[in-house]
Design a protein around this motif. Structure first.
Motif, PDB file in Angstrom:
ATOM      1  N   TRP A  63      54.034  37.423  26.623  1.00 43.75           N
ATOM      2  CA  TRP A  63      55.237  36.582  26.547  1.00 43.75           C
ATOM      3  C   TRP A  63      55.884  36.600  25.164  1.00 43.75           C
ATOM      4  CZ3 TRP A  63      58.550  34.449  29.705  1.00 43.75           C
ATOM      5  CH2 TRP A  63      58.175  34.146  31.013  1.00 43.75           C
ATOM      6  N   HIS A  97      59.548  36.929  24.215  1.00 41.49           N
ATOM      7  CA  HIS A  97      60.336  36.993  25.450  1.00 41.49           C
ATOM      8  C   HIS A  97      60.464  35.642  26.144  1.00 41.49           C
ATOM      9  CE1 HIS A  97      60.042  41.387  25.062  1.00 41.49           C
ATOM     10  NE2 HIS A  97      58.784  41.180  24.752  1.00 41.49           N
ATOM     11  N   ASP A 153      58.375  29.730  23.149  1.00 40.35           N
ATOM     12  CA  ASP A 153      57.754  30.973  22.712  1.00 40.35           C
ATOM     13  C   ASP A 153      56.641  30.631  21.714  1.00 40.35           C
ATOM     14  OD1 ASP A 153      57.539  33.787  21.878  1.00 40.35           O
ATOM     15  OD2 ASP A 153      59.541  33.991  22.717  1.00 40.35           O
ATOM     16  N   ARG A 184      66.238  40.964  24.149  1.00 42.42           N
ATOM     17  CA  ARG A 184      66.713  39.600  23.831  1.00 42.42           C
ATOM     18  C   ARG A 184      67.607  39.068  24.945  1.00 42.42           C
ATOM     19  NH1 ARG A 184      63.473  37.018  22.143  1.00 42.42           N
ATOM     20  NH2 ARG A 184      65.037  35.377  22.148  1.00 42.42           N
ATOM     21  N   ASN A 212      67.502  39.880  28.118  1.00 36.25           N
ATOM     22  CA  ASN A 212      66.650  39.544  29.258  1.00 36.25           C
ATOM     23  C   ASN A 212      65.932  38.218  29.047  1.00 36.25           C
ATOM     24  OD1 ASN A 212      67.343  41.827  30.648  1.00 36.25           O
ATOM     25  ND2 ASN A 212      65.574  43.016  29.957  1.00 36.25           N
ATOM     26  N   ALA A 213      65.387  38.031  27.849  1.00 35.69           N
ATOM     27  CA  ALA A 213      64.670  36.775  27.579  1.00 35.69           C
ATOM     28  C   ALA A 213      65.624  35.599  27.781  1.00 35.69           C
ATOM     29  CB  ALA A 213      64.109  36.772  26.160  1.00 35.69           C
ATOM     30  N   HIS A 214      66.838  35.746  27.262  1.00 35.83           N
ATOM     31  CA  HIS A 214      67.816  34.661  27.347  1.00 35.83           C
ATOM     32  C   HIS A 214      68.232  34.423  28.806  1.00 35.83           C
ATOM     33  CE1 HIS A 214      70.755  31.986  25.543  1.00 35.83           C
ATOM     34  NE2 HIS A 214      71.660  32.466  26.378  1.00 35.83           N
ATOM     35  N   ASN A 218      66.739  35.476  31.667  1.00 35.46           N
ATOM     36  CA  ASN A 218      65.637  35.062  32.540  1.00 35.46           C
ATOM     37  C   ASN A 218      65.173  33.635  32.252  1.00 35.46           C
ATOM     38  OD1 ASN A 218      65.693  37.609  33.646  1.00 35.46           O
ATOM     39  ND2 ASN A 218      64.025  38.404  32.384  1.00 35.46           N
ATOM     40  N   GLY A 219      65.505  33.156  31.060  1.00 31.95           N
ATOM     41  CA  GLY A 219      65.096  31.790  30.704  1.00 31.95           C
ATOM     42  C   GLY A 219      66.142  30.748  31.040  1.00 31.95           C
TER      43      GLY A 219
END
Lengths: 258, 317
Positions: free
Chosen positions: A34, A37, A44, B286, B288-290, B292-293
């Motif tokens: 993780w 991400h 995080d 970055r 994707n993280a944003h 997907n979150g």
């Protein structure tokens, strides 16, 4: 070692300590995936914190297991040079991360169990196990609280979050029963009161989980078939990949310092 | 004298007297903009910088190294957090700052657009990349903008710890097998030039330097810092038996510093413009993280709202 143990007990104890260590390590390994991400920076950081705690616990446990095994092995030998069938971690923790909600549910089910287990284990007649449990429990209390709060937030958040996390609960539930099914080592150690009877922890676990799920407006699955095998080294197909990745440097360049 | 000129003079006088500028103080627009650009770039560099090292977390060769690396990457997230907060004191929300990164409008340090190919890259990044960052950042602890200066004091303490860890990884490899030594030298060869490019374009090409020095945002020029870094690093490399991949590198007795070869500025500008080996992957990670979150952040705000409403209802009842 604080008491002279029979050979059988010694073997059971080292197997049990390995089981605890392996479970923490594989979960930490999943949490490492993780890092960088996460859905928001603060979470995080929180996940990395939990990963660091689990790695710390893993190291204490492997160091103790190495002492018990008396084969001149190091913590890294135990983590990096054992194979799929030798790993004794719970199936629950080797499941892939899924979305953030799936990771949260996996963590919550595990930490709820850990909290109950460590509370008993810190009273163990084995002083080394008791000391590790006492130190770990402080961290586990935080992990439990963090994951329970997220279960509630996601369950009672939006419709999307509720349906996502309910789906995760339904999918992962089949891996939750194994915690309460004692393997041979656990049976032996419980019979001489070195560890608690894990089956006896189930009721309290169900109660705690139910309370949180109720507050989260989520439904607890019922009468589901429970998978098992992790404690005896019969895993899901995921573990092989986790180990292949984790162990590759130690396997490719044997007996080096890093 | 117009009041505007008077304010600017007072502002410069404060800077000259080494009085920190604080969020509520008057400041020229250009000063605010320069700081927003610089601090947000710095914050983004910390966050994007988590990715190349995060790439080795699951493959770290010992439990100790795994824990140390995880702690290091977590520190970087923490630095990002302080720096986003410092940007917020200048009137830009964290979300806006992050959106500028995700849309490609804001930049981050180009060094993170290089791939981490072997474990030795964890050593090279800690030692060289964090080392270069420290050279840049230590003077920023005295930068004229208060919140930035204070954030940097904490960042620098942790960075110097990271640099020692990185050097220790390299040293361990150089004390190891022939394959490990080769791995370390290869990492050195790949990271040396990108690391010395981290100081930015040469002074004659740097558009921001002069004004930033006058405002004491910067205290040294790019070339001064680069020279200082090279002079400090060469003996460290020699000590553990690593060769610097620069055939023109030579001690110059007269100037009391090293001469070094020409930097490939074409490569530098190409990576800045998005053509580095990992620009696309880093930004995608970055994004994707944003994305997907998003549902998690929405759920958290929805839940917080519900709770606030419930507690109001409870009070009324």
């Amino acid at each position: 070692m604080n008491i002279a143990l029979h050979n059988d007990t010694q073997v059971a104890l080292s197997n049990y300590v390995l089981q605890l260590a392996d479970t923490n390590l594989i979960l930490a390994q999943r949490i490492c995936e993780w890092c960088g991400h996460g859905p928001v920076l603060e979470q995080d950081i929180a996940l990395s914190n939990i990963g660091l705690d689990l790695l710390g616990q893993t190291r204490s446990l492997y160091q103790y297991a190495a002492e018990l095994l008396d084969e001149d092995k190091s913590e890294d030998d135990l983590a990096y040079l054992r194979s799929e069938r030798q790993f004794k971690n719970l199936l629950l923790v080797e499941q892939p991360n899924g979305d953030f909600g799936y990771t949260i549910v996996r963590q919550f089910l595990y930490e709820t169990f850990q909290q109950l287990l460590l509370t008993e284990l810190k009273k163990s007649s084995n002083t080394q196990l008791a000391a590790i449990a006492e130190k770990s429990l402080i961290e586990t209390n935080y992990h439990y609280k963090w994951s329970a709060e997220w279960v509630i937030r996601l369950g009672d958040g939006t419709e999307e979050s509720k349906s996502r996390i309910q789906k995760s609960i339904n999918e992962i539930w089949t891996y939750s029963g194994e915690m309460f099914i004692p393997c041979a080592a656990e049976q032996l150690l419980a019979s001489i009161s070195i560890i608690p009877d894990v089956a006896a922890l189930k009721e309290a676990w169900m109660r705690k989980v139910k309370t949180v799920l109720d507050e989260a407006t989520l439904t607890m699955p019922e009468n589901m078939y429970m998978q098992q095998g992790g404690k005896t080294g019969v895993h899901t197909e995921h573990l092989g990949y986790i180990l292949a990745e984790m162990q590759y440097l130690q396997r490719q360049y044997p007996r080096q310092q890093w | 004298m117009s009041p505007q000129i008077n304010l600017e003079e007072q502002f410069q006088a404060k800077i000259d007297a080494e009085i920190k500028i604080e969020p509520k103080d008057w400041m020229p627009d250009a000063y605010r903009k320069t700081l927003i650009r610089q601090i947000s770039q710095h914050a983004h560099s910390e966050i994007v910088g988590m990715l190349p090292e995060g790439n080795w977390l699951t493959r770290a060769p010992s439990l100790k190294r795994k824990a140390t690396l995880l702690a290091k990457v977590q520190d970087e997230a923490g630095h990002g957090l302080y720096l986003y907060s410092a940007v917020e004191t200048l009137g830009i929300s964290r979300l806006q700052t992050i959106e500028d990164l995700l849309s490609g409008k804001a930049k981050y340090s180009s060094i993170f657009n290089y791939p981490t190919l072997t474990w030795a890259d964890m050593g090279a990044i800690g030692w060289l990349v964090d080392g270069a960052a420290i050279m840049n950042q230590v003077p920023l602890c005295r930068t004229s903008y208060g919140p930035y200066a204070r954030a940097m004091v904490r960042v620098c303490k942790e960075e110097s710890f990271h640099q020692r860890q990185g050097y220790e990884i390299m040293m361990t490899l150089m004390n190891g097998s022939a394959e490990q030594k080769e791995m370390a030298q290869d990492a050195m060869n790949r990271w040396w030039w990108p690391a010395i490019m981290m100081f930015g374009p040469t002074d004659s090409e740097s558009s921001n330097t002069e004004q930033s020095v006058k405002w004491k945002i910067k205290r040294h020029t790019n070339d001064e810092l680069r020279q200082k870094f090279i002079d400090a690093t060469v003996p460290q490399a020699e000590y553990i038996g690593l060769t610097i991949p620069d055939k023109d590198l030579k001690w110059n007795e007269a100037k009391g510093a090293y001469d070094f070869g020409a930097i490939n500025w074409d490569e530098f500008w190409n990576v800045v413009k998005g053509n580095g080996p990992c620009n696309k992957q880093r930004l995608e990670a970055r994004q994707n993280a944003h994305n997907n979150g998003a549902w998690v952040r929405e759920a958290a705000s929805a839940y917080a709202e519900k709770r606030a409403k419930r507690s109001v209802t409870a009070e009324v009842a």
